[in-house]
Design an enzyme around this catalytic site. Sequence first.
Site, PDB file in Angstrom:
ATOM      1  N   THR A   1       0.842  -1.191   0.000  1.00  0.00           N
ATOM      2  CA  THR A   1       0.000   0.000   0.000  1.00  0.00           C
ATOM      3  C   THR A   1       0.885   1.252   0.000  1.00  0.00           C
ATOM      4  O   THR A   1       2.046   1.191   0.399  1.00  0.00           O
ATOM      5  CB  THR A   1      -0.961  -0.002   1.206  1.00  0.00           C
TER       6      THR A   1
ATOM      7  N   THR B   1       1.393   4.428   1.610  1.00  0.00           N
ATOM      8  CA  THR B   1       2.145   4.967   2.750  1.00  0.00           C
ATOM      9  C   THR B   1       3.082   3.918   3.321  1.00  0.00           C
ATOM     10  O   THR B   1       4.232   4.215   3.662  1.00  0.00           O
ATOM     11  CB  THR B   1       1.185   5.481   3.838  1.00  0.00           C
ATOM     12  N   CYS B   2       2.615   2.702   3.402  1.00  0.00           N
ATOM     13  CA  CYS B   2       3.415   1.608   3.973  1.00  0.00           C
ATOM     14  C   CYS B   2       4.658   1.322   3.131  1.00  0.00           C
ATOM     15  O   CYS B   2       5.741   1.097   3.660  1.00  0.00           O
ATOM     16  CB  CYS B   2       2.564   0.346   4.092  1.00  0.00           C
ATOM     17  N   SER B   3       4.502   1.335   1.808  1.00  0.00           N
ATOM     18  CA  SER B   3       5.589   0.976   0.895  1.00  0.00           C
ATOM     19  C   SER B   3       6.493   2.148   0.539  1.00  0.00           C
ATOM     20  O   SER B   3       7.644   1.945   0.163  1.00  0.00           O
ATOM     21  CB  SER B   3       5.012   0.411  -0.403  1.00  0.00           C
TER      22      SER B   3
END
Length: 181
Positions: A51, A53-55
Amino acid sequence: MVKGFRPSLSAPAFATESLGGSNPYRWEDKTTDDYFKGKRVAVFSLPGAFTPTCSTFQLPDFEKLFGEFQSKGIDEIYCVSVNDAFVMNAWGKQQGLTNVKLIPDGSGEFTRKMGMLVCKDNLGFGMRSWRYAAIIDDGTVEAWFEEPGFSDNCESDPYGESAPQNLLEKITARIDERVSA
């Protein structure tokens, strides 16, 4: 989450790359002791592998700042997500991880027992983790960092409290307090 909380849970099964062939994984059952006993670790959880923000920010920044965490007495950094082991392994490879270790929580059991499981049906995700981080010393939560607005189907995706830069700032402040005391 209360400081001093001691999670004593079965962690999710984890696939390790130990067999040959196109799918070289075998299942290993892990417990929280396997991850936390005798170590001071940073743990962060996020809504999902791959995703934005996560990546783009959270996982890569923890990876980049690993050396700074080590200099502050952190032995390991773990990332937990409500994704299966195969997704987490693929994501780790795609991200080129060498420092952060991924913990898949496919059923969400660990996340639910941590009190952080939320519904993200509004994004088509189903049940996922709310974004948080913790410093865990020998199995006991020493510090807790939770994004504001904890709720099901939250319209926003807050990110800041659980950012590695924030954790390092707080860890450094605590070290400075101890030194000056």
